[in-house]
Design an enzyme around this catalytic site. Structure first.
Site, PDB file in Angstrom:
ATOM      1  N   GLU A 181     -11.079  19.489  -6.275  1.00 52.09           N
ATOM      2  CA  GLU A 181      -9.869  18.767  -5.880  1.00 52.09           C
ATOM      3  C   GLU A 181     -10.046  17.260  -6.064  1.00 52.09           C
ATOM      4  O   GLU A 181      -9.941  16.499  -5.105  1.00 52.09           O
ATOM      5  CB  GLU A 181      -9.568  19.045  -4.399  1.00 52.09           C
ATOM      6  CG  GLU A 181      -9.414  20.514  -4.046  1.00 52.09           C
ATOM      7  CD  GLU A 181      -9.377  20.762  -2.543  1.00 52.09           C
ATOM      8  OE1 GLU A 181      -9.770  19.880  -1.750  1.00 52.09           O
ATOM      9  OE2 GLU A 181      -8.956  21.860  -2.154  1.00 52.09           O
ATOM     10  N   PRO A 182     -10.350  16.823  -7.272  1.00 55.56           N
ATOM     11  CA  PRO A 182     -10.588  15.395  -7.459  1.00 55.56           C
ATOM     12  C   PRO A 182      -9.294  14.589  -7.340  1.00 55.56           C
ATOM     13  O   PRO A 182      -8.230  15.041  -7.778  1.00 55.56           O
ATOM     14  CB  PRO A 182     -11.132  15.303  -8.886  1.00 55.56           C
ATOM     15  CG  PRO A 182     -10.585  16.505  -9.579  1.00 55.56           C
ATOM     16  CD  PRO A 182     -10.433  17.573  -8.531  1.00 55.56           C
ATOM     17  N   GLY A 183      -9.376  13.452  -6.719  1.00 58.87           N
ATOM     18  CA  GLY A 183      -8.232  12.555  -6.626  1.00 58.87           C
ATOM     19  C   GLY A 183      -8.614  11.221  -7.228  1.00 58.87           C
ATOM     20  O   GLY A 183      -8.276  10.896  -8.356  1.00 58.87           O
ATOM     21  N   ARG A 184      -9.394  10.470  -6.455  1.00 60.98           N
ATOM     22  CA  ARG A 184      -9.766   9.113  -6.853  1.00 60.98           C
ATOM     23  C   ARG A 184     -10.409   9.048  -8.250  1.00 60.98           C
ATOM     24  O   ARG A 184     -10.163   8.113  -8.999  1.00 60.98           O
ATOM     25  CB  ARG A 184     -10.755   8.565  -5.824  1.00 60.98           C
ATOM     26  CG  ARG A 184     -11.065   7.117  -5.998  1.00 60.98           C
ATOM     27  CD  ARG A 184     -12.238   6.667  -5.107  1.00 60.98           C
ATOM     28  NE  ARG A 184     -12.273   7.218  -3.801  1.00 60.98           N
ATOM     29  CZ  ARG A 184     -11.895   6.563  -2.682  1.00 60.98           C
ATOM     30  NH1 ARG A 184     -11.461   5.336  -2.770  1.00 60.98           N
ATOM     31  NH2 ARG A 184     -11.986   7.146  -1.498  1.00 60.98           N
TER      32      ARG A 184
ATOM     33  N   ARG B 252      -6.335  -1.027   1.436  1.00 57.74           N
ATOM     34  CA  ARG B 252      -7.759  -0.646   1.501  1.00 57.74           C
ATOM     35  C   ARG B 252      -8.701  -1.778   1.933  1.00 57.74           C
ATOM     36  O   ARG B 252      -9.582  -1.557   2.763  1.00 57.74           O
ATOM     37  CB  ARG B 252      -8.213  -0.023   0.179  1.00 57.74           C
ATOM     38  CG  ARG B 252      -7.420   1.241  -0.194  1.00 57.74           C
ATOM     39  CD  ARG B 252      -8.007   1.984  -1.370  1.00 57.74           C
ATOM     40  NE  ARG B 252      -9.275   2.598  -1.013  1.00 57.74           N
ATOM     41  CZ  ARG B 252     -10.450   2.118  -1.334  1.00 57.74           C
ATOM     42  NH1 ARG B 252     -10.539   1.002  -2.034  1.00 57.74           N
ATOM     43  NH2 ARG B 252     -11.534   2.726  -0.962  1.00 57.74           N
TER      44      ARG B 252
ATOM     45  N   CYS C  44       2.171 -10.899   8.469  1.00 54.62           N
ATOM     46  CA  CYS C  44       1.759 -11.680   9.643  1.00 54.62           C
ATOM     47  C   CYS C  44       0.586 -11.034  10.372  1.00 54.62           C
ATOM     48  O   CYS C  44       0.716 -10.571  11.509  1.00 54.62           O
ATOM     49  CB  CYS C  44       2.950 -11.840  10.577  1.00 54.62           C
ATOM     50  SG  CYS C  44       4.269 -12.696   9.747  1.00 54.62           S
ATOM     51  N   GLU C  45      -0.532 -10.970   9.707  1.00 54.74           N
ATOM     52  CA  GLU C  45      -1.772 -10.444  10.291  1.00 54.74           C
ATOM     53  C   GLU C  45      -2.935 -11.155   9.606  1.00 54.74           C
ATOM     54  O   GLU C  45      -2.930 -11.289   8.377  1.00 54.74           O
ATOM     55  CB  GLU C  45      -1.935  -8.941   9.984  1.00 54.74           C
ATOM     56  CG  GLU C  45      -0.809  -8.072  10.434  1.00 54.74           C
ATOM     57  CD  GLU C  45      -1.220  -7.022  11.460  1.00 54.74           C
ATOM     58  OE1 GLU C  45      -2.385  -7.009  11.900  1.00 54.74           O
ATOM     59  OE2 GLU C  45      -0.341  -6.237  11.801  1.00 54.74           O
TER      60      GLU C  45
ATOM     61  N   TYR D 279      -5.031   5.845  -3.478  1.00 55.05           N
ATOM     62  CA  TYR D 279      -4.905   5.445  -2.067  1.00 55.05           C
ATOM     63  C   TYR D 279      -4.393   4.012  -1.916  1.00 55.05           C
ATOM     64  O   TYR D 279      -4.769   3.317  -0.984  1.00 55.05           O
ATOM     65  CB  TYR D 279      -6.249   5.603  -1.332  1.00 55.05           C
ATOM     66  CG  TYR D 279      -6.818   6.995  -1.440  1.00 55.05           C
ATOM     67  CD1 TYR D 279      -6.201   8.059  -0.803  1.00 55.05           C
ATOM     68  CD2 TYR D 279      -7.955   7.245  -2.197  1.00 55.05           C
ATOM     69  CE1 TYR D 279      -6.709   9.341  -0.911  1.00 55.05           C
ATOM     70  CE2 TYR D 279      -8.470   8.534  -2.308  1.00 55.05           C
ATOM     71  CZ  TYR D 279      -7.847   9.570  -1.667  1.00 55.05           C
ATOM     72  OH  TYR D 279      -8.352  10.839  -1.770  1.00 55.05           O
TER      73      TYR D 279
ATOM     74  N   TYR E 126     -10.415  -0.704   5.378  1.00 58.36           N
ATOM     75  CA  TYR E 126     -11.806  -0.238   5.276  1.00 58.36           C
ATOM     76  C   TYR E 126     -12.787  -1.357   4.954  1.00 58.36           C
ATOM     77  O   TYR E 126     -13.975  -1.090   4.763  1.00 58.36           O
ATOM     78  CB  TYR E 126     -11.950   0.793   4.153  1.00 58.36           C
ATOM     79  CG  TYR E 126     -10.969   1.938   4.176  1.00 58.36           C
ATOM     80  CD1 TYR E 126     -10.963   2.863   5.212  1.00 58.36           C
ATOM     81  CD2 TYR E 126     -10.063   2.101   3.137  1.00 58.36           C
ATOM     82  CE1 TYR E 126     -10.076   3.919   5.211  1.00 58.36           C
ATOM     83  CE2 TYR E 126      -9.170   3.168   3.130  1.00 58.36           C
ATOM     84  CZ  TYR E 126      -9.179   4.073   4.171  1.00 58.36           C
ATOM     85  OH  TYR E 126      -8.302   5.121   4.159  1.00 58.36           O
TER      86      TYR E 126
END
Ligand code: LLP
Length: 418
Positions: free
Chosen positions: A278-281, A317, A346-347, A375, A321
């Protein structure tokens, strides 16, 4: 090799993809803009497919990574299956023309509605994450007089040595069922007339760059399957190793797909098992970038800030992370500087890069946040009432196709009832 700079690279001093200069795309379609390369998706899929040619296998592209219909349709055209984790993803996969017999459904919290939808659609199998879920699938299948195939997601207690938010195969993670608990449940599973126990599933984490954790997990699964076969579970024919194969964001050594495949195939073939992955990235990550314009170049007392029109809502990301994503100016100039590349949200956590060395950059320049195919758009939100970005796909011939319009102002209010 799945490097961030293989599809989006400088030609002279201009960043391009398939001969299309990215700053012109930014001017034509506006920013923030996601740009994808069809070649990237195709080549990565084919690389995995040919590495696995020695075993009966099914590649189920992990839709959560990037679920634009233009992308799922492209994957379907190559014969890819789909790994889905919600009714919404199942809906997308089916609409994009992926055959239900190539769809697997994972996730710890499948609702009754979602299970009914997938049973009706006739998917290849559910990857079950709890006994409670298995009981519900049995109940629904019985009511519909259907036989439903399931795999049990086994938590192999293997450390994939990746970011703690994206490691999933350790005992303390919420995913899957341990071997010990599965064995205790088997007598009960035997009573279920409407389920076919067809496989073992085990996704151990994401952005894994060595083959070792996969080998450890595979060996655990093989031992378990051998045990199960001895005790009468002859229908088990699939091992699903999930996704997780990592890409180069910065200076990682590339994942060795050939070696990985060789190790896995040599362990599964003696038992005559079929493989699902199930590869995604690995497929999407370096097949996309985010283009964003420098709205202001703000020289503070301590730092220089490049304030872009893309923000954490468009690509979260780095903020979420602390992930590293390369940032390149679409025009390479002489001279470099150290800057923070930040968004308009505003962060304080709204940044793409901190203390980053980058080519000399001016207000109005276009920047590319690299390795943004996985992602990134998939995790975008409308926080601060910001409109979701547009997305374009560049074909191998260099044609550019809009695959998602930028949100309009009206889109922001859609579904709300003042
Ligand atoms: N299969 C299952 C059951 C999964 O949970 C995942 C990802 C995949 C396959 C695909 O994994 P991949 O090949 O893409 O590594 N948002 C995080 C990553 C979360 C991964 C979630 N599960 C990030 O941006 O790094």
């Amino acid at each position: 090799m799945n490097r961030f700079d293989s599809y989006f690279a400088y030609l002279g001093n201009e960043l391009q993809c398939e001969g299309r200069k990215l700053q012109y795309l930014a001017l034509e379609y506006g920013t923030p803009l996601y740009v994808y390369t069809a070649r990237g998706f195709k080549e990565r899929f084919q690389e995995i497919d040919s590495a696995l040619s020695g075993i009966d296998h099914l590649i189920c592209y992990s839709i959560k990574t990037n679920f634009n219909m233009g992308i799922i349709t492209l994957m379907a055209s190559m014969g890819s299956g789909a790994d889905v984790v919600s009714g919404g993803e199942l809906y997308r996969a089916l609409k994009a023309g992926i055959s239900p017999e190539k769809i697997v459904f994972a996730g710890v919290g499948k609702t009754r509605e979602e299970i009914e939808y997938a049973v009706d659609a006739g998917i290849l199998m559910f990857n079950c994450e709890s006994f409670q879920e298995i009981e519900l699938i049995e109940e629904i299948s019985a009511a519909k007089k259907k036989k439903t195939a399931i795999a049990v997601r086994v938590n192999p207690d293997v450390d994939a040595k990746t970011h703690h938010y994206i490691t999933t195969g350790k005992k303390e993670n919420k995913f899957g069922i341990t071997v010990h608990m599965l064995k205790k449940y088997l007598p009960r599973l035997k009573q279920h007339q409407n389920l076919i126990f067809r496989g073992i599933h085990g996704h151990i984490g994401s952005q894994i760059i060595t083959t070792e954790p996969y080998i450890q997990a595979t060996e655990k699964f093989i031992a378990l399957i051998a045990d199960l076969k001895k005790s009468g579970w002859g229908n088990i024919e699939y091992v699903n190793l999930g996704g997780g194969m990592g890409i180069v964001y910065h200076e990682e050594s590339p994942f060795d797909m050939q070696m990985w495949a060789k190790e896995i195939i040599s362990r599964l073939t003696p038992l005559g098992l079929k493989l699902i992955v199930e590869p995604g990235r690995y497929i999407s990550g370096n097949s996309g970038i985010l283009l964003t314009r420098v709205t202001y170049r703000k020289e503070g007392e301590a730092k220089t800030f490049l304030i872009t029109d893309g923000g954490m809502n468009d690509l979260i990301r780095p903020s979420l992370y602390g992930a590293y994503q390369n940032v390149l100016n679409c025009i390479k100039r002489d001279g470099e500087e150290i800057v923070d590349v930040v968004g308009p949200v505003c962060e304080s956590g709204d940044f793409f890069a901190k203390d980053r060395k980058i080519t000399l950059t001016f207000q109005g320049d276009y920047l590319a946040v690299m390795s943004a195919g996985a992602y990134c758009m998939a995790m975008a939100s409308r926080y601060n009432s910001r409109r979701l970005p547009a997305e374009v796909m560049i074909s191998e011939g260099g044609e550019v196709r809009l695959i998602r319009k930028r949100d309009s102002w009206e889109d922001l209010l859609r579904n709300e009832m003042p």
